[in-house]
Design a protein around this motif. Structure first.
Motif, PDB file in Angstrom:
ATOM      1  N   ALA A   1      54.864  12.411  52.069  1.00 53.42           N
ATOM      2  CA  ALA A   1      54.056  13.631  52.165  1.00 53.42           C
ATOM      3  C   ALA A   1      53.647  14.108  50.778  1.00 53.42           C
ATOM      4  O   ALA A   1      52.492  14.513  50.552  1.00 53.42           O
ATOM      5  N   ALA A   2      54.589  14.028  49.821  1.00 51.17           N
ATOM      6  CA  ALA A   2      54.279  14.428  48.444  1.00 51.17           C
ATOM      7  C   ALA A   2      53.259  13.485  47.818  1.00 51.17           C
ATOM      8  O   ALA A   2      52.375  13.915  47.060  1.00 51.17           O
ATOM      9  N   ALA A   3      53.377  12.192  48.155  1.00 51.18           N
ATOM     10  CA  ALA A   3      52.438  11.211  47.598  1.00 51.18           C
ATOM     11  C   ALA A   3      51.024  11.460  48.088  1.00 51.18           C
ATOM     12  O   ALA A   3      50.056  11.380  47.316  1.00 51.18           O
ATOM     13  N   LEU A   4      50.874  11.774  49.359  1.00 49.07           N
ATOM     14  CA  LEU A   4      49.538  12.044  49.899  1.00 49.07           C
ATOM     15  C   LEU A   4      48.929  13.296  49.279  1.00 49.07           C
ATOM     16  O   LEU A   4      47.711  13.372  49.090  1.00 49.07           O
ATOM     17  N   ALA A   5      49.774  14.261  48.956  1.00 50.16           N
ATOM     18  CA  ALA A   5      49.277  15.508  48.378  1.00 50.16           C
ATOM     19  C   ALA A   5      48.981  15.395  46.888  1.00 50.16           C
ATOM     20  O   ALA A   5      48.293  16.253  46.329  1.00 50.16           O
ATOM     21  N   ALA A   6      49.497  14.336  46.260  1.00 50.12           N
ATOM     22  CA  ALA A   6      49.357  14.174  44.816  1.00 50.12           C
ATOM     23  C   ALA A   6      48.124  13.341  44.479  1.00 50.12           C
ATOM     24  O   ALA A   6      47.528  12.686  45.339  1.00 50.12           O
ATOM     25  N   ALA A   7      47.800  13.328  43.207  1.00 50.45           N
ATOM     26  CA  ALA A   7      46.619  12.596  42.736  1.00 50.45           C
ATOM     27  C   ALA A   7      46.952  11.139  42.464  1.00 50.45           C
ATOM     28  O   ALA A   7      48.113  10.786  42.232  1.00 50.45           O
ATOM     29  N   PRO A   8      45.955  10.251  42.487  1.00 46.33           N
ATOM     30  CA  PRO A   8      46.185   8.860  42.074  1.00 46.33           C
ATOM     31  C   PRO A   8      46.798   8.812  40.676  1.00 46.33           C
ATOM     32  O   PRO A   8      46.449   9.602  39.793  1.00 46.33           O
ATOM     33  N   GLY A   9      47.749   7.891  40.507  1.00 42.08           N
ATOM     34  CA  GLY A   9      48.418   7.746  39.232  1.00 42.08           C
ATOM     35  C   GLY A   9      49.568   8.703  39.015  1.00 42.08           C
ATOM     36  O   GLY A   9      50.223   8.667  37.967  1.00 42.08           O
ATOM     37  N   SER A  10      49.870   9.552  39.987  1.00 47.68           N
ATOM     38  CA  SER A  10      50.930  10.548  39.856  1.00 47.68           C
ATOM     39  C   SER A  10      52.305   9.909  40.077  1.00 47.68           C
ATOM     40  O   SER A  10      52.423   8.857  40.706  1.00 47.68           O
ATOM     41  N   PRO A  11      53.363  10.563  39.588  1.00 45.99           N
ATOM     42  CA  PRO A  11      54.727  10.060  39.848  1.00 45.99           C
ATOM     43  C   PRO A  11      55.040   9.978  41.339  1.00 45.99           C
ATOM     44  O   PRO A  11      55.784   9.097  41.770  1.00 45.99           O
ATOM     45  N   GLU A  12      54.474  10.899  42.121  1.00 44.97           N
ATOM     46  CA  GLU A  12      54.736  10.883  43.564  1.00 44.97           C
ATOM     47  C   GLU A  12      54.166   9.623  44.205  1.00 44.97           C
ATOM     48  O   GLU A  12      54.817   8.996  45.062  1.00 44.97           O
ATOM     49  N   ARG A  13      52.971   9.227  43.786  1.00 42.24           N
ATOM     50  CA  ARG A  13      52.376   8.013  44.366  1.00 42.24           C
ATOM     51  C   ARG A  13      53.044   6.750  43.835  1.00 42.24           C
ATOM     52  O   ARG A  13      53.014   5.701  44.481  1.00 42.24           O
ATOM     53  N   ALA A  14      53.678   6.842  42.674  1.00 46.59           N
ATOM     54  CA  ALA A  14      54.317   5.671  42.070  1.00 46.59           C
ATOM     55  C   ALA A  14      55.551   5.227  42.832  1.00 46.59           C
ATOM     56  O   ALA A  14      56.090   4.147  42.566  1.00 46.59           O
ATOM     57  N   ARG A  15      56.011   6.028  43.786  1.00 46.41           N
ATOM     58  CA  ARG A  15      57.140   5.599  44.622  1.00 46.41           C
ATOM     59  C   ARG A  15      56.699   4.630  45.710  1.00 46.41           C
ATOM     60  O   ARG A  15      57.532   3.965  46.331  1.00 46.41           O
ATOM     61  N   TYR A  16      55.413   4.579  45.979  1.00 50.74           N
ATOM     62  CA  TYR A  16      54.843   3.697  46.991  1.00 50.74           C
ATOM     63  C   TYR A  16      53.830   2.769  46.327  1.00 50.74           C
ATOM     64  O   TYR A  16      53.709   2.732  45.093  1.00 50.74           O
ATOM     65  N   ILE A  17      53.103   2.015  47.117  1.00 51.40           N
ATOM     66  CA  ILE A  17      52.121   1.076  46.570  1.00 51.40           C
ATOM     67  C   ILE A  17      50.732   1.545  46.986  1.00 51.40           C
ATOM     68  O   ILE A  17      50.221   1.207  48.058  1.00 51.40           O
ATOM     69  N   PHE A  18      50.150   2.378  46.146  1.00 53.57           N
ATOM     70  CA  PHE A  18      48.781   2.863  46.327  1.00 53.57           C
ATOM     71  C   PHE A  18      47.850   2.076  45.410  1.00 53.57           C
ATOM     72  O   PHE A  18      48.195   1.781  44.263  1.00 53.57           O
ATOM     73  N   ARG A  19      46.690   1.738  45.919  1.00 54.08           N
ATOM     74  CA  ARG A  19      45.701   1.014  45.123  1.00 54.08           C
ATOM     75  C   ARG A  19      44.301   1.505  45.489  1.00 54.08           C
ATOM     76  O   ARG A  19      44.051   1.938  46.621  1.00 54.08           O
ATOM     77  N   ASP A  20      43.392   1.374  44.523  1.00 55.96           N
ATOM     78  CA  ASP A  20      41.981   1.605  44.813  1.00 55.96           C
ATOM     79  C   ASP A  20      41.451   0.448  45.639  1.00 55.96           C
ATOM     80  O   ASP A  20      41.892  -0.706  45.487  1.00 55.96           O
ATOM     81  N   GLY A  21      40.503   0.729  46.512  1.00 66.67           N
ATOM     82  CA  GLY A  21      39.889  -0.323  47.292  1.00 66.67           C
ATOM     83  C   GLY A  21      38.878  -1.114  46.487  1.00 66.67           C
ATOM     84  O   GLY A  21      38.509  -0.740  45.366  1.00 66.67           O
ATOM     85  N   LYS A  22      38.415  -2.206  47.049  1.00 69.43           N
ATOM     86  CA  LYS A  22      37.414  -3.047  46.411  1.00 69.43           C
ATOM     87  C   LYS A  22      36.007  -2.556  46.780  1.00 69.43           C
ATOM     88  O   LYS A  22      35.821  -1.846  47.763  1.00 69.43           O
ATOM     89  N   GLY A  23      35.047  -2.993  46.004  1.00 71.34           N
ATOM     90  CA  GLY A  23      33.664  -2.624  46.264  1.00 71.34           C
ATOM     91  C   GLY A  23      33.286  -1.343  45.556  1.00 71.34           C
ATOM     92  O   GLY A  23      34.152  -0.591  45.090  1.00 71.34           O
ATOM     93  N   PRO A  24      31.982  -1.062  45.474  1.00 70.38           N
ATOM     94  CA  PRO A  24      31.513   0.107  44.724  1.00 70.38           C
ATOM     95  C   PRO A  24      32.040   1.433  45.261  1.00 70.38           C
ATOM     96  O   PRO A  24      32.236   2.387  44.516  1.00 70.38           O
ATOM     97  N   ASP A  25      32.302   1.505  46.582  1.00 69.94           N
ATOM     98  CA  ASP A  25      32.818   2.750  47.146  1.00 69.94           C
ATOM     99  C   ASP A  25      34.284   2.635  47.556  1.00 69.94           C
ATOM    100  O   ASP A  25      34.821   3.533  48.207  1.00 69.94           O
ATOM    101  N   GLY A  26      34.926   1.512  47.158  1.00 70.77           N
ATOM    102  CA  GLY A  26      36.343   1.329  47.467  1.00 70.77           C
ATOM    103  C   GLY A  26      36.641   1.220  48.944  1.00 70.77           C
ATOM    104  O   GLY A  26      37.756   1.503  49.397  1.00 70.77           O
ATOM    105  N   ALA A  27      35.671   0.763  49.734  1.00 72.09           N
ATOM    106  CA  ALA A  27      35.825   0.756  51.189  1.00 72.09           C
ATOM    107  C   ALA A  27      36.507  -0.491  51.733  1.00 72.09           C
ATOM    108  O   ALA A  27      36.806  -0.560  52.930  1.00 72.09           O
ATOM    109  N   THR A  28      36.763  -1.475  50.858  1.00 68.53           N
ATOM    110  CA  THR A  28      37.429  -2.708  51.283  1.00 68.53           C
ATOM    111  C   THR A  28      38.881  -2.683  50.818  1.00 68.53           C
ATOM    112  O   THR A  28      39.154  -2.268  49.688  1.00 68.53           O
TER     113      THR A  28
END
Length: 532
Positions: free
Chosen positions: A124-151
């Motif tokens: 829940a904290a990870a979803l509320a936090a920004a990309p690159g945050s310590p909260e998201r660093a506990r899980y595996i978040f990545r930007d998507g592929k393509g110009p709009d990151g939709a892949t």
């Protein structure tokens, strides 16, 4: 939460009790319901400790009972240090542990280190936090592929079907990063490169060990570590519990440092044991998991994957022993579990399926090492072909209703009486329906029948515990007719199996136990026997 009760562990061989133990796997929601809501619970397990003592098992393995929204039967954990109200509370768990110990039964529980629930506070904290945050660093978040990151970030599939990635949205509904979930979207994978993750697991392990738990079955023990860069994979076998050797989602070398760290914590509690769920076919790589500073044991599923063919059974036994031999490890044996079709059905179903399952039970219990019995195996229960509208396994929905999932092997235990729910619950219905034809398979009915499958298990377990012939870590093979096998334990026990359709002569020796009636020195078809 309550303070640890420090329940004393049972005595005898405190350091190595597990090496020849019989573990009884309890799927809690299907074992016994004490509060009448139709779902099994910890108080129900406590009520049946006398039965487990009568059966003669050394330990029970509890499938997950921690707090969970139950998107995957409890393997999506929201709080690993509390009991879900569906099953009871911490006080009931502590009482169960204490009373099991008083009956000389140890208690092992599931721990799920690969992922959490989406309802875990961290996520829940990870979803509320920004990309690159310590909260998201506990899980595996990545930007998507393509110009709009939709892949999705890579082409990994989920074990339960569909992609292994789900895209997040912010509070305004704007699409954002993707998170990895090797299993269901409700089970986000943890980032084991983050030291916070191990620190939290260590806290969880000490929490339960301090309350008297005797060890852990580690879910997806070949998971956790992910390859650097998360590269795409070639076409792989993505079926549940059927991973290919080139599957980058599992068995990465970094997992072994994780297990070394887990072992350090477990070793703080003498006699505590760890057994890992390890779906790795390569024996050299499998052996790494049971090195002296990693897992005490690792599940080998060869027998559970093998049909009723003597040559294949022998190959599975030889392979399982060879897989742990380089590290002088303890073999593990199981014919079924909560993820695998029950052996009665797997061996053909009906009368012949029961005969073969009884025979294979004697083979399993004759082997050196630890045996794991899935609740209901001792009753000769088959899988159940359930109606579509009661299926709850996420595999059913995620596969678009093309795979029925594992509910058929999770139907509740029939205890007594002549009609469903057979004493499992006082409710009108159990969480999965019990078929009416199980009236002859109840515990009550089988305890009164010396020829029942339950009686066979009780006799076999008692003999295994009492007779010196069940000693020695190695076996020697006898010459035997095609379609048959025979081996001898170094202590003197002989086990013979006949998978053919005709009787065969028994090996020399005194008959100790057989899976069916034996006369004239002949072992009937679809039967096994012990001799000394």
């Amino acid at each position: 939460m309550t303070e640890p009760v420090n329940a004393p562990a049972v005595a005898a061989d405190a350091e190595s009790w597990w090496k020849n133990a019989i573990f009884y796997q309890v799927y809690p929601r299907s074992f016994s319901d004490a509060n009448g809501d139709g779902t099994g619970d910890l108080a129900g397990v406590r009520d049946k400790l006398g039965y487990l003592e009568l059966l003669g098992v050394d330990a029970i393995w509890l499938c997950p009972v921690m707090r969970s929204p139950m998107a995957d039967g409890g393997y999506d954990v929201a709080d690993p240090r509390d009991i879900d109200p569906l099953f009871g509370n911490l006080a009931i768990m502590e009482t169960l542990i204490s009373e099991a110990h008083s009956r000389q039964i140890r208690v092992v529980m599931d721990v799920v280190p690969n992922h959490t629930s989406v309802e875990h506070p961290w996520f829940a904290a990870a979803l509320a936090a920004a990309p690159g945050s310590p909260e998201r660093a506990r899980y595996i978040f990545r930007d998507g592929k393509g110009p709009d990151g939709a892949t999705p970030p890579n082409n990994w599939p989920s074990i339960f079907g569909g992609p292994a990635w789900t895209r997040t949205t912010d509070s305004h509904g704007t699409p954002g990063q993707w998170y990895l979930h090797i299993f269901a979207p409700e089970q986000p994978d943890l980032n084991w490169d983050n030291p916070e993750v191990m620190d939290d697991l260590a806290t969880t392990l000490r929490f339960w060990l301090g309350r008297g738990v005797d060890g852990f079955r580690i879910d997806v023990a070949h998971g956790m570590a992910k390859p650097e860069g998360l590269p795409d994979v070639d076409l792989i076998d993505s079926k549940l519990l059927g991973h290919s050797d080139n599957d980058l989602r599992f068995d990465n070398d970094g997992v072994h440092e994780i297990h070394r760290n887990i072992r350090k914590v477990i070793d703080e509690f003498p006699g505590a044991v760890s057994v890992g769920e390890v779906w790795v076919d390569d024996n050299e790589r499998f052996a790494r998991y049971v090195r002296p500073d990693e897992l005490h044991m690792a599940f080998n599923f060869r027998l559970a994957e093998t049909g009723y063919v003597a040559e294949d059974v022998r190959a599975a036994i030889e392979n399982s022993i060879a897989a742990v031999a380089p590290e002088e490890g303890t073999p593990t044996w199981t014919l079924s579990n909560h993820d695998v079709e029950r052996e009665v059905t797997r061996y053909g179903g009906g009368t012949v399926g029961v005969e073969r399952a009884r025979a294979m039970a004697l083979v399993e219990l004759a082997l050196p090492g630890s045996a794991f019995l899935y609740n209901g195996s001792e009753l000769g229960l088959p899988n159940v072909d359930l109606p579509d509208d009661v299926l709850q396994d996420p595999v059913w929905e995620r596969s678009g209703h093309t795979e029925r999932g594992r509910d058929g092997c999770r139907v509740p235990i029939p205890w007594e009486g002549s009609e469903p729910p057979f004493g499992f619950t006082t409710a009108a219905k159990s969480w999965l329906p019990i078929p009416a034809e199980w009236a002859a398979l109840t515990v009550e009915a089988q305890l009164e029948d010396v020829a029942s499958t339950l009686s066979l298990y009780r006799m076999a377990i008692e003999l295994r515990a009492m007779r010196p012939e069940f000693s020695g870590a190695e076996i020697d093979w006898y010459g035997s007719p095609a379609g048959c096998l025979a081996f001898r334990r170094r202590g003197g026990l002989i086990c013979a199996l006949n998978t053919t359709s005709a009787p065969i002569p028994l090996p020399p020796g005194e008959l100790l136990l057989a899976s069916t009636h034996v006369e004239g020195g002949q072992l009937p078809p679809n039967a096994a026997a012990w001799l000394v």
